[in-house]
Motif scaffolding. Structure first.
Motif, PDB file in Angstrom:
ATOM      1  N   CYS A  99       0.830  -1.201   0.000  1.00 58.25           N
ATOM      2  CA  CYS A  99       0.000   0.000   0.000  1.00 58.25           C
ATOM      3  C   CYS A  99       0.867   1.255   0.000  1.00 58.25           C
ATOM      4  N   ALA A 100       1.962   1.233   0.738  1.00 55.44           N
ATOM      5  CA  ALA A 100       2.866   2.378   0.762  1.00 55.44           C
ATOM      6  C   ALA A 100       3.464   2.632  -0.614  1.00 55.44           C
ATOM      7  N   ARG A 101       3.828   1.550  -1.315  1.00 56.28           N
ATOM      8  CA  ARG A 101       4.425   1.707  -2.645  1.00 56.28           C
ATOM      9  C   ARG A 101       3.420   2.217  -3.667  1.00 56.28           C
ATOM     10  N   ASN A 102       2.197   1.716  -3.615  1.00 58.13           N
ATOM     11  CA  ASN A 102       1.223   2.007  -4.670  1.00 58.13           C
ATOM     12  C   ASN A 102       0.358   3.233  -4.424  1.00 58.13           C
ATOM     13  N   SER A 103       0.114   3.572  -3.145  1.00 61.86           N
ATOM     14  CA  SER A 103      -0.804   4.678  -2.843  1.00 61.86           C
ATOM     15  C   SER A 103      -0.337   5.529  -1.681  1.00 61.86           C
ATOM     16  N   GLY A 104       0.938   5.495  -1.396  1.00 57.21           N
ATOM     17  CA  GLY A 104       1.450   6.200  -0.226  1.00 57.21           C
ATOM     18  C   GLY A 104       1.180   7.690  -0.230  1.00 57.21           C
ATOM     19  N   ASP A 105       1.036   8.303  -1.421  1.00 58.50           N
ATOM     20  CA  ASP A 105       0.830   9.753  -1.479  1.00 58.50           C
ATOM     21  C   ASP A 105      -0.547  10.172  -0.988  1.00 58.50           C
ATOM     22  N   VAL A 106      -1.530   9.277  -1.017  1.00 59.74           N
ATOM     23  CA  VAL A 106      -2.886   9.654  -0.593  1.00 59.74           C
ATOM     24  C   VAL A 106      -3.302   9.002   0.724  1.00 59.74           C
ATOM     25  N   LEU A 107      -2.548   8.026   1.210  1.00 57.27           N
ATOM     26  CA  LEU A 107      -2.947   7.331   2.435  1.00 57.27           C
ATOM     27  C   LEU A 107      -3.195   8.270   3.613  1.00 57.27           C
ATOM     28  N   PRO A 108      -2.415   9.343   3.799  1.00 57.86           N
ATOM     29  CA  PRO A 108      -2.684  10.202   4.963  1.00 57.86           C
ATOM     30  C   PRO A 108      -4.044  10.882   4.926  1.00 57.86           C
ATOM     31  N   TYR A 109      -4.719  10.857   3.776  1.00 58.12           N
ATOM     32  CA  TYR A 109      -5.974  11.596   3.625  1.00 58.12           C
ATOM     33  C   TYR A 109      -7.170  10.661   3.460  1.00 58.12           C
ATOM     34  N   ALA A 110      -6.971   9.402   3.779  1.00 56.10           N
ATOM     35  CA  ALA A 110      -8.058   8.433   3.777  1.00 56.10           C
ATOM     36  C   ALA A 110      -8.504   8.240   5.215  1.00 56.10           C
ATOM     37  N   ASP A 111      -9.571   8.911   5.612  1.00 55.70           N
ATOM     38  CA  ASP A 111     -10.061   8.812   6.987  1.00 55.70           C
ATOM     39  C   ASP A 111     -11.495   9.338   7.033  1.00 55.70           C
TER      40      ASP A 111
ATOM     41  N   ILE B  15     -11.142  -3.332  -1.297  1.00 55.93           N
ATOM     42  CA  ILE B  15     -10.662  -3.552   0.058  1.00 55.93           C
ATOM     43  C   ILE B  15      -9.630  -2.509   0.474  1.00 55.93           C
ATOM     44  N   SER B  16      -8.802  -2.055  -0.452  1.00 57.48           N
ATOM     45  CA  SER B  16      -7.721  -1.119  -0.114  1.00 57.48           C
ATOM     46  C   SER B  16      -8.212   0.132   0.612  1.00 57.48           C
ATOM     47  N   PRO B  17      -9.217   0.853   0.097  1.00 57.20           N
ATOM     48  CA  PRO B  17      -9.652   2.045   0.826  1.00 57.20           C
ATOM     49  C   PRO B  17     -10.273   1.728   2.176  1.00 57.20           C
ATOM     50  N   ALA B  18     -10.867   0.536   2.320  1.00 56.05           N
ATOM     51  CA  ALA B  18     -11.404   0.157   3.626  1.00 56.05           C
ATOM     52  C   ALA B  18     -10.278   0.055   4.648  1.00 56.05           C
ATOM     53  N   ALA B  19      -9.202  -0.618   4.275  1.00 56.55           N
ATOM     54  CA  ALA B  19      -8.052  -0.721   5.170  1.00 56.55           C
ATOM     55  C   ALA B  19      -7.456   0.651   5.441  1.00 56.55           C
ATOM     56  N   ALA B  20      -7.363   1.481   4.405  1.00 58.61           N
ATOM     57  CA  ALA B  20      -6.747   2.798   4.566  1.00 58.61           C
ATOM     58  C   ALA B  20      -7.532   3.658   5.552  1.00 58.61           C
ATOM     59  N   ILE B  21      -8.855   3.602   5.505  1.00 60.98           N
ATOM     60  CA  ILE B  21      -9.682   4.400   6.415  1.00 60.98           C
ATOM     61  C   ILE B  21      -9.540   3.883   7.852  1.00 60.98           C
ATOM     62  N   LEU B  22      -9.584   2.572   8.016  1.00 61.07           N
ATOM     63  CA  LEU B  22      -9.409   2.008   9.350  1.00 61.07           C
ATOM     64  C   LEU B  22      -8.064   2.408   9.952  1.00 61.07           C
ATOM     65  N   CYS B  23      -7.017   2.265   9.167  1.00 62.44           N
ATOM     66  CA  CYS B  23      -5.681   2.594   9.658  1.00 62.44           C
ATOM     67  C   CYS B  23      -5.498   4.095   9.820  1.00 62.44           C
ATOM     68  N   GLY B  24      -6.218   4.892   9.023  1.00 59.78           N
ATOM     69  CA  GLY B  24      -6.107   6.339   9.102  1.00 59.78           C
ATOM     70  C   GLY B  24      -6.924   6.963  10.205  1.00 59.78           C
ATOM     71  N   ASP B  25      -7.892   6.211  10.744  1.00 60.88           N
ATOM     72  CA  ASP B  25      -8.751   6.758  11.788  1.00 60.88           C
ATOM     73  C   ASP B  25      -8.173   6.579  13.192  1.00 60.88           C
ATOM     74  N   ARG B  26      -7.563   5.445  13.435  1.00 62.18           N
ATOM     75  CA  ARG B  26      -7.062   5.168  14.786  1.00 62.18           C
ATOM     76  C   ARG B  26      -5.793   4.336  14.690  1.00 62.18           C
ATOM     77  N   ALA B  27      -4.785   4.696  15.454  1.00 62.64           N
ATOM     78  CA  ALA B  27      -3.527   3.972  15.431  1.00 62.64           C
ATOM     79  C   ALA B  27      -3.696   2.584  16.039  1.00 62.64           C
ATOM     80  N   ALA B  28      -2.984   1.621  15.482  1.00 60.20           N
ATOM     81  CA  ALA B  28      -2.967   0.255  15.994  1.00 60.20           C
ATOM     82  C   ALA B  28      -1.635  -0.013  16.673  1.00 60.20           C
ATOM     83  N   PRO B  29      -1.600  -0.960  17.609  1.00 58.91           N
ATOM     84  CA  PRO B  29      -0.307  -1.337  18.198  1.00 58.91           C
ATOM     85  C   PRO B  29       0.683  -1.756  17.121  1.00 58.91           C
ATOM     86  N   ARG B  30       1.942  -1.414  17.297  1.00 58.07           N
ATOM     87  CA  ARG B  30       2.963  -1.713  16.294  1.00 58.07           C
ATOM     88  C   ARG B  30       3.747  -2.989  16.595  1.00 58.07           C
TER      89      ARG B  30
END
Length: 517
Positions: A188-200, A380-395
């Protein structure tokens, strides 16, 4: 995560207000007057739109159906980053079936299917059917949220679909999940990393307010399911005074919204037990056991067999990570047709577990294709991006492993799913904002089934307590996710439509029984 597509097996104010006039015959509308937009956003709030045909090409069946229903479609422009309105822009696709009862028109109703990230462009067709005669008083608006459907896309380029899996039975199986989820995040970082911060969700709510303005509305009514209920609550919180009649179906508790599924184990186990009793009464058809305990034993044997060696089902290989998830997603609806479909799928899995030839049913074939092929990556990709963009998960993977082991003792089948690691553990873009705290007094009608396995009834009670202006309509003794207009509960449908017609919430919380009119 909750979704009527993904777990199906994976949203008002007191009193109607007169809305501003809608589109002129030319099909173009300017923004409504009202509270002004933030600095630099006026050009988005004031943009003009032109409605056109919805069909795009000869194979666009949804667009054809929308056109047949009298719908029109358009695209609007929104900023990728609402804090930098002069920067990069994206487009949002809209559909609309205009109100036909102009003398009694309430206004525009924004629709959302859930997901997150379910396409909603075709939802006006469904909503018109659910609402019956009252639909004539609303402009029914479908919106493909940012990065979804016909809007500007986001695709991680995943080789498989849904990422949710069981951790498996051993540490080695869990470690394979760690490697898989890390790979998905890196893709996801390679293919859509430029927009991931704005999927929420918060940016989607900001988009909705631009839609409200360009539609010429002071307030929006809203109908949302599952995640769509969360989105509606966030919009009402972020933009007070801009909602009219709101129906939030199958809502969850916004305080626990995020990448993990914990809290759904108990309802899922009760649903599995109820399905097993139903199936046992039909042993002659499905051959899965003559008692509830025997059917549950069959399911357990299938899971153990998949751990010993992946099952061959048609052209698919189904392992111990996927089999429990198929069960988790298959028990969430107690209607006979849903239970029969799942029983047929389990019958196929049982044959595979015994080493026999196993040809999937059409429903199982669809589920396997959705989960195992790359065809569903764009959904599925935008679903994951919104979930990950809304709340941080344990690393730290060890956090998940400890949670899996702890939950396995009490919930051996479902605990390793709900506590398993996911791509958010490795997400390249941390959330830009904190999740929205819901304290709004905006009136809304919440609809929930007591046996919901995805967004639990306990979660609905949580949102009800946070939204002081809400009323709760409970469908008692029912296992369902997505109720109004979908489950077939006449009492619920009648109560919701009465509210949509009058604009007045019930004076108290209400309870419906299955089948009651």
């Amino acid at each position: 995560m909750t979704s009527r597509t993904l777990t199906r097996a994976l949203g008002r104010r007191l009193g109607a207000l007169v809305a501003l006039p809608v589109l002129a015959a030319s099909g173009t509308v300017a923004a409504a007057a009202g509270p002004g937009p933030g600095p630099g956003l006026a050009r988005y709030y004031g943009q003009h739109i032109t409605w056109t045909s919805c069909q795009q090409g000869s194979d666009d069946e949804q667009g054809r159906e929308l056109d047949r229903a009298g719908a029109r479609c358009t695209r609007i422009t929104v900023p990728l980053d609402h804090t930098r309105p002069g920067g990069r822009t994206i487009t949002i696709a809209l559909s609309r079936i205009a109100a036909t009862d102009r003398d009694h028109r309430v206004g525009a109703m924004m629709l959302n299917e859930g997901g997150p990230a379910e396409p909603t462009l075709g939802m006006p067709l469904e909503a018109r059917r659910y609402m019956g005669a009252v639909s004539a008083r609303y402009d029914l608006v479908g919106m493909d949220p940012r990065f979804v459907g016909r809007s500007t896309p986001l695709d991680c380029g995943w080789p498989s679909g849904m990422w949710i899996r069981s951790a498996g039975s051993t540490r080695a199986a869990f470690d394979s999940q760690v490697a898989l989820q890390k790979d998905l995040a890196e893709r996801c970082a390679r293919n859509s990393g430029d927009v991931l911060p704005y999927a929420d969700t918060r940016d989607t709510a900001r988009d909705i307010d631009i839609v409200r303005a360009v539609l010429g509305e002071r307030r929006l009514s809203y109908l949302g399911y599952s995640y769509g209920s969360y989105l509606g609550a966030v919009y009402a919180q972020m933009f007070p005074g801009r909602t009219d009649r709101m129906v939030l179906d199958s809502p969850g508790d916004p305080r626990v919204w995020g990448p993990r599924l914990t809290g759904t184990e108990g309802p899922s186990e009760r649903a599995l037990s109820a399905w097993a009793a139903w199936t046992a009464a039909r042993h002659g058809e499905y051959g899965l056991g003559r008692t509830r305990a025997a059917v549950l034993g069959t399911v357990a044997r299938i899971v153990r067999a998949s751990a010993a060696r992946p099952l061959r089902v048609g052209r698919y290989t189904v392992d111990e990570h996927l089999v429990p998830y198929l069960v988790y997603g298959g028990v969430g609806n107690d209607r006979d047709e849903a239970r029969a479909s799942f029983a047929s799928s389990v019958r196929v899995l049982n044959a595979a577990a015994r080493g026999a030839e196993a040809t999937p049913t059409p429903e199982l074939e669809g589920a396997l294709r959705f989960n195992l092929s790359g065809e569903s990556s764009a959904l599925i990709s935008p679903a994951a991006a919104i979930l990950c963009g809304d709340r941080a998960a344990p690393r730290d993977p060890e956090v998940y492993w400890r949670d899996v082991q702890r939950s396995r003792r009490r919930h051996p089948l479902f605990g390793p799913i709900t506590n398993n690691i996911g791509p958010c553990a490795f997400w390249p873009a941390p959330p830009r904002e904190q999740p929205t705290a819901i304290t709004t007094g905006a009136p809304a009608l919440l609809v929930s089934a007591t046996g919901d396995t995805a967004t639990t009834y306990r979660g609905a009670l949580g949102l009800h307590g946070l939204m002081s202006g809400s009323r709760l309509l409970t469908l008692r003794g029912t296992i369902a996710h997505g109720i109004y207009g979908e489950y077939g509960a006449p009492c619920v449908d009648a109560e919701v439509n009465a509210y949509l017609a009058s604009g007045t919430l019930p004076s108290r919380d209400l309870t419906c029984a299955p089948g009651r009119r």
